[in-house]
Enzyme design. Structure first.
Site, PDB file in Angstrom:
ATOM      1  N   GLY B  46       0.846  -1.183   0.000  1.00 46.45           N
ATOM      2  CA  GLY B  46       0.000   0.000   0.000  1.00 46.45           C
ATOM      3  C   GLY B  46       0.877   1.226   0.000  1.00 46.45           C
ATOM      4  N   CYS B  47       0.594   2.174  -0.843  1.00 49.28           N
ATOM      5  CA  CYS B  47       1.441   3.370  -0.892  1.00 49.28           C
ATOM      6  C   CYS B  47       1.029   4.349   0.185  1.00 49.28           C
ATOM      7  CB  CYS B  47       1.373   4.015  -2.265  1.00 49.28           C
ATOM      8  SG  CYS B  47      -0.272   4.055  -3.001  1.00 49.28           S
TER       9      CYS B  47
END
Lengths: 184, 164
Positions: B46-47
Site C-alpha cells: 500500500g502506498c
C-alpha cells in the site's frame, strides 16, 4: 476511541455513479495517482453494475501530495470536467493514464472525453476547483480516512480486501440491514 | 495478546536510534505533545499507509505543538530507506536491539511475530499518556480523525478547566 464511522453527510453535490436513490452507498475517498485506487476501480464499477439500482458509488478526493505530486491537479481536472457533466468519464480516463498526469496530458484527456478543452484548460490553470478538492480532503479527515482508497459502505468503513466477492458480501449485509432485498 | 499501557500513566522514557543513526530520547520532546506511533513493519503493502497520512498532515499536527515519533522493530537501515521512499520527515525509530525492548515497556510487543502492534499513544507536554488507540484484530491503519480528535482534546483540556 470511535474509528471507522463516517461522520459527514452525503450532500446533493456529490459525484454519484449508479442510481441516486440506491439503498447502499459506497463512499470512496481516492487519490488519482494511487495504484490501489486504480486497482479498485473495476471492482467498484462491477459492484454498481451488478447490483443494479441497489448500490451507488460516491467519489470524494483525498490526494496524498507528499507521495503523489500529480494527484491534486488530477483531482482538480476531474472537477473541471465534472462542471461539464463529464466527471466519471474523466475519472476513468485519469486512472487509465495514471503515469501521464501533467497539465497538457489532462487537457488532452478532457478533449478526448468531449469537453470544451479551452474552457477546461482555462479553469484548470486558474485552479478554479482547488477549493472543492481541499474541502473533500477535510471531510476525509473528519470521516477517518486511513489510506487510499478509503471505502465506507453505508457509513461504516470497509477495511477488507478490495476484492469483488468479499465486497459483495459486505454489500449484501448492508442491503439486509437497510431492509432492501439482497441481489442474487 | 498485547496489553498496551493505560492512559494517565507516565510514558516510559526511551532512547532509540533513527534511520540516520542519531539517538533520540522521548524526554527530548518534553514541552511538546507527542503522537507515539508503534507500527509493525516498514515496507508494508500500500502506498498511502498510516505514516504517509501523518506526513501529509504534518503541518497541521505541528500546529498542535505536537510531534510524531514512529517506532517499529526494524533496523535503522530499513528506516532510512523507507523514510526516503515514502518522503517521511518525522523520526522513525528502531526498536531492533534489544529487540522490542521499548515496545515491551509500552505493552505492545507481539511475542508471536516479534513486531510492535499498531498502537498510538498521545503523550502530553508533561510526558503523560493522555489517550491511546489500539488497532483491532484486522490491523487497519487508524483513521486520521483519531489523531486529530485526540490532539483537539489535549489542546482543549490545557486551555480550559475540563477534567476527564
Amino acid at each position: 476511541m470511535i474509528d471507522g464511522v463516517q461522520r459527514t453527510e452525503i450532500s446533493e453535490y456529490e459525484w454519484i455513479l449508479g442510481d441516486v436513490n440506491a439503498p447502499v452507498t459506497i463512499l470512496e475517498y481516492g487519490d488519482f495517482e494511487c495504484p490501489y485506487c486504480r486497482a479498485a476501480r473495476p471492482v467498484l464499477r462491477q459492484l454498481v453494475d451488478r447490483n443494479e439500482g441497489q448500490v451507488r458509488l460516491i467519489y470524494r478526493h483525498f490526494p496524498i501530495t507528499s507521495l503523489h505530486p500529480h494527484a491534486e491537479l488530477a483531482a482538480e481536472a476531474s472537477e473541471a470536467a465534472g462542471s461539464q457533466d463529464l466527471f466519471w468519464e474523466m475519472h476513468d480516463m485519469i486512472f487509465t493514464h495514471q503515469n501521464a498526469l501533467e497539465f497538457d496530458n489532462l487537457v488532452s484527456y478532457a478533449e478526448a472525453v468531449g469537453a470544451d478543452a479551452t474552457r477546461f484548460a482555462d479553469e484548470l490553470a486558474r485552479h478554479m476547483y482547488l477549493e472543492e478538492v481541499r474541502r473533500d480532503f477535510e471531510k476525509g479527515i473528519i470521516d477517518g480516512v486511513n489510506g487510499t482508497p478509503t471505502l465506507f459502505i453505508n457509513g461504516v468503513r470497509y477495511d477488507g480486501p478490495r476484492e469483488y466477492n468479499l465486497m459483495q458480501a459486505a454489500i449484501d449485509l448492508a442491503l439486509e440491514q437497510s431492509g432492501a432485498r439482497a441481489a442474487d | 495478546m498485547v496489553e498496551p499501557l493505560e492512559t494517565n500513566t507516565n510514558a516510559p522514557e526511551f532512547t532509540l536510534r533513527d534511520g540516520e543513526g542519531r539517538e533520540v530520547n522521548l524526554s527530548d520532546f518534553r514541552g511538546r505533545n507527542v503522537v507515539l506511533a508503534f507500527y509493525p513493519a516498514d515496507w508494508s503493502p500500500g502506498c498511502t499507509t498510516e505514516l504517509s497520512l501523518m506526513q501529509e498532515t504534518l503541518d497541521r499536527i505541528h500546529g498542535y505543538n505536537a510531534e510524531i515519533i514512529a517506532v517499529s522493530c526494524d533496523g535503522p537501515y530499513s528506516h532510512r530507506a523507507w523514510a526516503e521512499q515514502m518522503h517521511l520527515k518525522f523520526p522513525l525509530l528502531s526498536d531492533f536491539w534489544p529487540h522490542g525492548a521499548t515496545a515491551r515497556e509500552y505493552g505492545v510487543f507481539r511475542e508471536n511475530d516479534g513486531m510492535a502492534h499498531r498502537t498510538l499513544f498521545f503523550i502530553d507536554e508533561e510526558g503523560v499518556i493522555r489517550q491511546r488507540w489500539v488497532a483491532p484484530e484486522n490491523n487497519p491503519a487508524p483513521g486520521l480523525n483519531v489523531i486529530f480528535s485526540a490532539l483537539d482534546e489535549m489542546k482543549g483540556s490545557r486551555q480550559g478547566a475540563s477534567h476527564d
